[in-house]
Design a protein around this motif. Structure first.
Motif, PDB file in Angstrom:
ATOM      1  N   TYR A 419      -4.508 -10.556 -70.172  1.00 30.73           N
ATOM      2  CA  TYR A 419      -5.483 -10.905 -71.207  1.00 30.73           C
ATOM      3  C   TYR A 419      -6.848 -11.111 -70.557  1.00 30.73           C
ATOM      4  CZ  TYR A 419      -1.223 -12.008 -73.859  1.00 30.73           C
ATOM      5  OH  TYR A 419       0.004 -11.951 -74.474  1.00 30.73           O
ATOM      6  N   GLU A 420      -7.870 -11.163 -71.371  1.00 31.72           N
ATOM      7  CA  GLU A 420      -9.222 -11.397 -70.850  1.00 31.72           C
ATOM      8  C   GLU A 420      -9.290 -12.680 -70.031  1.00 31.72           C
ATOM      9  OE1 GLU A 420     -12.163 -11.397 -73.882  1.00 31.72           O
ATOM     10  OE2 GLU A 420     -12.506  -9.243 -73.788  1.00 31.72           O
ATOM     11  N   ARG A 421     -10.240 -12.710 -69.091  1.00 34.18           N
ATOM     12  CA  ARG A 421     -10.547 -13.892 -68.272  1.00 34.18           C
ATOM     13  C   ARG A 421      -9.401 -14.273 -67.335  1.00 34.18           C
ATOM     14  NH1 ARG A 421     -13.038 -16.365 -73.278  1.00 34.18           N
ATOM     15  NH2 ARG A 421     -15.164 -15.595 -73.221  1.00 34.18           N
ATOM     16  N   GLY A 422      -8.736 -13.265 -66.753  1.00 34.46           N
ATOM     17  CA  GLY A 422      -7.802 -13.522 -65.661  1.00 34.46           C
ATOM     18  C   GLY A 422      -6.465 -14.113 -66.044  1.00 34.46           C
ATOM     19  N   ARG A 423      -6.065 -14.002 -67.311  1.00 30.31           N
ATOM     20  CA  ARG A 423      -4.811 -14.628 -67.743  1.00 30.31           C
ATOM     21  C   ARG A 423      -3.688 -13.589 -67.824  1.00 30.31           C
ATOM     22  NH1 ARG A 423      -8.759 -17.298 -71.219  1.00 30.31           N
ATOM     23  NH2 ARG A 423      -8.943 -19.459 -70.530  1.00 30.31           N
ATOM     24  N   PHE A 424      -2.528 -13.931 -67.253  1.00 26.71           N
ATOM     25  CA  PHE A 424      -1.354 -13.054 -67.250  1.00 26.71           C
ATOM     26  C   PHE A 424      -0.181 -13.749 -67.920  1.00 26.71           C
ATOM     27  CE2 PHE A 424      -3.794 -11.152 -63.878  1.00 26.71           C
ATOM     28  CZ  PHE A 424      -3.413  -9.814 -63.856  1.00 26.71           C
ATOM     29  N   SER A 425       0.650 -12.952 -68.595  1.00 20.02           N
ATOM     30  CA  SER A 425       1.919 -13.460 -69.143  1.00 20.02           C
ATOM     31  C   SER A 425       3.022 -12.458 -68.843  1.00 20.02           C
ATOM     32  CB  SER A 425       1.829 -13.664 -70.661  1.00 20.02           C
ATOM     33  OG  SER A 425       0.924 -14.692 -70.972  1.00 20.02           O
ATOM     34  N   ASN A 426       4.222 -12.985 -68.609  1.00 16.56           N
ATOM     35  CA  ASN A 426       5.410 -12.149 -68.428  1.00 16.56           C
ATOM     36  C   ASN A 426       6.386 -12.480 -69.552  1.00 16.56           C
ATOM     37  OD1 ASN A 426       7.640 -10.730 -67.622  1.00 16.56           O
ATOM     38  ND2 ASN A 426       7.992 -11.851 -65.730  1.00 16.56           N
ATOM     39  N   PHE A 427       6.703 -11.472 -70.383  1.00 14.51           N
ATOM     40  CA  PHE A 427       7.628 -11.656 -71.496  1.00 14.51           C
ATOM     41  C   PHE A 427       8.922 -10.901 -71.227  1.00 14.51           C
ATOM     42  CE2 PHE A 427       3.471 -12.197 -73.464  1.00 14.51           C
ATOM     43  CZ  PHE A 427       3.655 -13.265 -74.322  1.00 14.51           C
ATOM     44  N   SER A 428      10.027 -11.459 -71.697  1.00 21.16           N
ATOM     45  CA  SER A 428      11.249 -10.651 -71.771  1.00 21.16           C
ATOM     46  C   SER A 428      11.102  -9.726 -72.971  1.00 21.16           C
ATOM     47  CB  SER A 428      12.479 -11.541 -71.940  1.00 21.16           C
ATOM     48  OG  SER A 428      12.574 -11.977 -73.285  1.00 21.16           O
ATOM     49  N   ILE A 429      11.920  -8.700 -73.016  1.00 24.59           N
ATOM     50  CA  ILE A 429      11.807  -7.722 -74.090  1.00 24.59           C
ATOM     51  C   ILE A 429      12.212  -8.351 -75.425  1.00 24.59           C
ATOM     52  CG2 ILE A 429      13.993  -6.482 -74.377  1.00 24.59           C
ATOM     53  CD1 ILE A 429      10.565  -5.025 -73.367  1.00 24.59           C
ATOM     54  N   ILE A 439      -5.933 -16.173 -62.870  1.00 21.84           N
ATOM     55  CA  ILE A 439      -6.570 -15.894 -61.584  1.00 21.84           C
ATOM     56  C   ILE A 439      -8.079 -15.742 -61.786  1.00 21.84           C
ATOM     57  CG2 ILE A 439      -4.522 -14.781 -60.618  1.00 21.84           C
ATOM     58  CD1 ILE A 439      -5.841 -12.077 -61.084  1.00 21.84           C
ATOM     59  N   ASN A 440      -8.803 -15.893 -60.696  1.00 24.50           N
ATOM     60  CA  ASN A 440     -10.264 -15.859 -60.751  1.00 24.50           C
ATOM     61  C   ASN A 440     -10.764 -14.441 -60.449  1.00 24.50           C
ATOM     62  OD1 ASN A 440     -12.877 -16.755 -60.972  1.00 24.50           O
ATOM     63  ND2 ASN A 440     -12.999 -17.415 -58.825  1.00 24.50           N
ATOM     64  N   ASP A 441     -10.434 -13.520 -61.328  1.00 30.13           N
ATOM     65  CA  ASP A 441     -10.862 -12.131 -61.164  1.00 30.13           C
ATOM     66  C   ASP A 441     -10.798 -11.450 -62.520  1.00 30.13           C
ATOM     67  OD1 ASP A 441     -11.622  -9.691 -60.177  1.00 30.13           O
ATOM     68  OD2 ASP A 441      -9.801  -9.300 -59.025  1.00 30.13           O
ATOM     69  N   SER A 442     -11.705 -10.521 -62.737  1.00 29.72           N
ATOM     70  CA  SER A 442     -11.634  -9.706 -63.944  1.00 29.72           C
ATOM     71  C   SER A 442     -10.801  -8.473 -63.600  1.00 29.72           C
ATOM     72  CB  SER A 442     -13.044  -9.306 -64.392  1.00 29.72           C
ATOM     73  OG  SER A 442     -12.959  -8.543 -65.569  1.00 29.72           O
ATOM     74  N   ASN A 461     -13.291  -7.981 -58.166  1.00 37.14           N
ATOM     75  CA  ASN A 461     -13.478  -8.598 -56.841  1.00 37.14           C
ATOM     76  C   ASN A 461     -13.164  -7.636 -55.698  1.00 37.14           C
ATOM     77  OD1 ASN A 461     -14.117 -10.899 -58.200  1.00 37.14           O
ATOM     78  ND2 ASN A 461     -12.290 -12.054 -57.644  1.00 37.14           N
ATOM     79  N   GLY A 462     -12.526  -6.500 -56.017  1.00 41.19           N
ATOM     80  CA  GLY A 462     -12.211  -5.517 -54.976  1.00 41.19           C
ATOM     81  C   GLY A 462     -11.038  -5.915 -54.105  1.00 41.19           C
ATOM     82  N   VAL A 463     -10.168  -6.790 -54.607  1.00 42.00           N
ATOM     83  CA  VAL A 463      -9.027  -7.267 -53.815  1.00 42.00           C
ATOM     84  C   VAL A 463      -7.726  -6.849 -54.493  1.00 42.00           C
ATOM     85  CG1 VAL A 463      -7.832  -9.307 -52.910  1.00 42.00           C
ATOM     86  CG2 VAL A 463     -10.336  -9.249 -52.969  1.00 42.00           C
ATOM     87  N   ALA A 483     -16.131  -2.639 -53.099  1.00 40.31           N
ATOM     88  CA  ALA A 483     -16.441  -2.291 -54.495  1.00 40.31           C
ATOM     89  C   ALA A 483     -15.268  -2.736 -55.362  1.00 40.31           C
ATOM     90  CB  ALA A 483     -16.667  -0.785 -54.635  1.00 40.31           C
ATOM     91  N   GLY A 484     -15.519  -2.806 -56.663  1.00 41.50           N
ATOM     92  CA  GLY A 484     -14.459  -3.200 -57.584  1.00 41.50           C
ATOM     93  C   GLY A 484     -13.405  -2.114 -57.750  1.00 41.50           C
ATOM     94  N   ILE A 485     -12.189  -2.549 -58.115  1.00 41.88           N
ATOM     95  CA  ILE A 485     -11.074  -1.619 -58.329  1.00 41.88           C
ATOM     96  C   ILE A 485     -10.992  -1.303 -59.811  1.00 41.88           C
ATOM     97  CG2 ILE A 485      -8.554  -1.408 -58.227  1.00 41.88           C
ATOM     98  CD1 ILE A 485      -8.800  -3.379 -55.740  1.00 41.88           C
ATOM     99  N   ARG A 486     -10.914  -0.006 -60.143  1.00 34.38           N
ATOM    100  CA  ARG A 486     -10.881   0.411 -61.549  1.00 34.38           C
ATOM    101  C   ARG A 486      -9.521   0.971 -61.968  1.00 34.38           C
ATOM    102  NH1 ARG A 486     -16.040   1.124 -63.794  1.00 34.38           N
ATOM    103  NH2 ARG A 486     -17.312  -0.577 -62.966  1.00 34.38           N
ATOM    104  N   ALA A 487      -8.749   1.509 -61.021  1.00 28.52           N
ATOM    105  CA  ALA A 487      -7.471   2.151 -61.370  1.00 28.52           C
ATOM    106  C   ALA A 487      -6.557   2.126 -60.159  1.00 28.52           C
ATOM    107  CB  ALA A 487      -7.702   3.596 -61.827  1.00 28.52           C
ATOM    108  N   MET A 488      -5.239   2.229 -60.399  1.00 32.74           N
ATOM    109  CA  MET A 488      -4.266   2.218 -59.306  1.00 32.74           C
ATOM    110  C   MET A 488      -3.057   3.061 -59.674  1.00 32.74           C
ATOM    111  SD  MET A 488      -4.053  -1.691 -57.884  1.00 32.74           S
ATOM    112  CE  MET A 488      -3.289  -2.338 -59.334  1.00 32.74           C
ATOM    113  N   ASP A 489      -2.404   3.601 -58.639  1.00 36.30           N
ATOM    114  CA  ASP A 489      -1.097   4.224 -58.831  1.00 36.30           C
ATOM    115  C   ASP A 489      -0.353   4.219 -57.505  1.00 36.30           C
ATOM    116  OD1 ASP A 489       0.963   5.250 -60.297  1.00 36.30           O
ATOM    117  OD2 ASP A 489       0.154   7.271 -60.483  1.00 36.30           O
TER     118      ASP A 489
END
Length: 524
Positions: A419-429, A439-442, A461-463, A483-489
């Motif tokens: 979610y916006e502002r560094g917030r994560f959630s883990n849901f079961s299906i 976390i302190n990162d966008s 943050n580029g981390v 530099a900031g990270i925009r995508a990953m695989d």
């Protein structure tokens, strides 16, 4: 299965305690922990390497006879296959025979009614031994843990000695790399890392399968000194950039991000959304030409996702739109089009229409293995649909988690939402909130390892950070990028992480999820 979620009346025990949820051992705080820790144990190398002995006892040569006696593996004779004819016991005529008609002497023993009851009770309470399938010892499984120390396989668990960063590749355009797709399987015609920039300039960067066990498919001693990624020659030489540039007009209000693109599993086609005419389009990576325009939404298409790809390259494509709906499409790997029929490729029909959001859809993930689509709108809860279009449930985030931006779902049935502002959630299906963190990162990109155990995140943050997916325990922090990270695989072997950077470059990191595996840490 351990939770009485329907509130059934399961009775009361003799000590007057109401029977409800299954009681858990002290080492499991919740049922999900109980399942996860049991799986870790049962799927561990130790158990896996002893499995042949269990097969010998239950299905194999130690089930009966002298070997069973030697292995202390002898049970009541009624439990063995063939010792009881259940049909004859169930025969009502047999039950009516008077006791006097039965013969009992040292040599002849016919069934009595009491004996039949005892036999039935024995089978009902203790079950029956399975069929004997093998009469020779079952071979043991080779251990991946032991293989890594053979001299001809230097790369299995040795990444701690390697540098974190393998290589950096800088594209001349300087435009931020907003999408990365690493389809690197050796059997592909062109194993490659396909990148797309904010200016919609794409590159097919050839992948050299240099990492792997010697003798494994794709491994070449000639390539051993090469870097894994070779820049697309058309981009490097600036000779065929026009073949790599998508010039069709997009809606000016669309913010180009990783969700705007999908690359097919064979690297031959790119699907792009955001066009003013409410379509999404298919382009050939070889020629750069438009091959299909797909209409279906009432407003601009804002995001795309594809499911895992099967043999032949068939997969599901999901498109989300400003009209607050999602459409599920079928990509034919054989015909390289959306839809099953090449004759009607101009007007393909979606497989399902997914409704329930109140705002424009901004992120979506589809898992063909689970048959589920999980989507997030600009605000509100994320929704779980089946691939036939049925709305199953809403994933209600904790307080302040109202604006989902990224979704990743594992085939194990865990859904990570950013979610916006560094917030994560883990849901079961099933919609249960299992863990959360801030976390302190966008964050701009998240992905799960293939087994669903590890989460990788990257942002402005580029981390790059690695987390344990089940409880968000931090496992590793890579050195910061400039530099900031925009995508990953991740590469197909889960050993190389490729990130797209805001500076217009890609960075390849060494990653070895085994190094954070409890068994490797405890034993090696």
């Amino acid at each position: 299965m351990f939770v009485n979620s329907n509130g059934y009346n399961l009775g009361v025990r003799e000590d007057e305690i109401v029977v409800n949820d299954v009681g858990l051992p002290p080492w499991a705080k919740k049922p999900e922990d109980f399942v996860r820790i049991n799986r870790m144990a049962l799927e561990s190398e130790f158990v896996s390497c002893q499995l042949h002995q269990w097969i010998d006892l239950i299905f194999g040569y130690k089930q009966r006879g002298p070997e069973a006696v030697r292995a202390l593996n002898v049970f009541h004779y009624l439990t063995y296959e063939g010792s009881v004819n259940l049909d004859s016991i169930a025969d009502p005529v047999l039950r009516e025979i008077p006791e006097a008609y039965f013969i009992r002497d040292p040599f002849t023993f016919l069934l009595t009614k009491d004996f039949i009851k005892a036999m039935e009770a024995q089978i009902q309470n203790f079950g029956q031994t399975p069929s004997q399938l093998l009469i020779e010892p079952h071979p043991p499984r080779s251990s991946a843990m032991h293989l890594c120390f053979l001299p001809q396989s230097p790369l299995m668990f040795k990444d701690q000695m390697q540098q974190d960063v393998i290589m950096v590749l800088k594209f001349p355009s300087n435009s931020p790399v907003t999408h990365v797709a690493a389809n690197t399987l050796p059997h592909l015609t062109i194993p490659a890392v396909v990148t797309v920039t904010c200016s919609r300039l794409f590159a097919v960067n050839r992948w050299h399968n240099t990492v792997g066990l010697r003798g494994a498919p794709g491994y070449s001693l000639d390539q051993a000194h090469h870097l894994p990624i070779e820049m697309d020659p058309l981009i490097a030489n600036n000779s065929g950039v026009n073949k790599r540039q998508i010039t069709d007009l997009v809606d000016q209000s669309i913010q180009i991000n990783a969700h705007c693109f999908v690359v097919t599993a064979d690297n031959r086609y790119i699907l792009i959304c955001g066009f003013w005419d409410k379509s999404f389009r298919v382009y050939s990576t070889e020629t750069g030409k438009l091959t299909q325009i797909v209409f279906g939404h009432w407003d601009v298409v804002t995001c795309l996702a594809r499911s895992e790809s099967y043999i032949g390259g068939d997969c599901y494509i999901v498109s989300g739109s400003r009209d607050a709906t999602l459409l599920l499409w079928y990509w034919s790997g054989r015909h390289h089009i959306i839809g099953d029929n090449p004759n009607s490729s101009d007007y393909p029909a979606p497989r399902a229409v997914l409704t329930g959001h109140d705002h424009e859809v901004v992120c979506v993930s589809v898992c063909a293995e689970l048959g589920l689509v999980i989507s997030g709108a600009k605000e509100g809860p994320c929704l779980v649909h089946t691939i036939t279009g049925d709305l199953l449930r809403a994933l209600e985030g904790p307080e302040n988690c109202l604006f989902p931006r990224l979704i990743s779902v594992s085939s194990e049935g865990h859904c990570i939402i950013y979610y916006e502002r560094g917030r994560f959630s883990n849901f079961s299906i099933n919609g249960k909130l299992l863990a959360q963190m801030e976390i302190n990162d966008s964050t701009r990109a998240i992905l799960l390892s293939s087994d669903g155990q590890n989460l990788v995140t990257g942002g402005d943050n580029g981390v790059v950070e690695v987390w344990q997916a089940c409880d968000f325990k931090q496992l590793y922090i890579y050195p910061g990028c400039d530099a900031g990270i925009r995508a990953m695989d991740l590469s197909h072997d889960q050993r190389t992480l490729i990130t797209g950077m805001a500076s217009g470059s890609i960075v390849a990191f060494n990653i070895d999820f085994n190094r954070w595996h409890y068994e490797h840490q405890n034993r090696y």
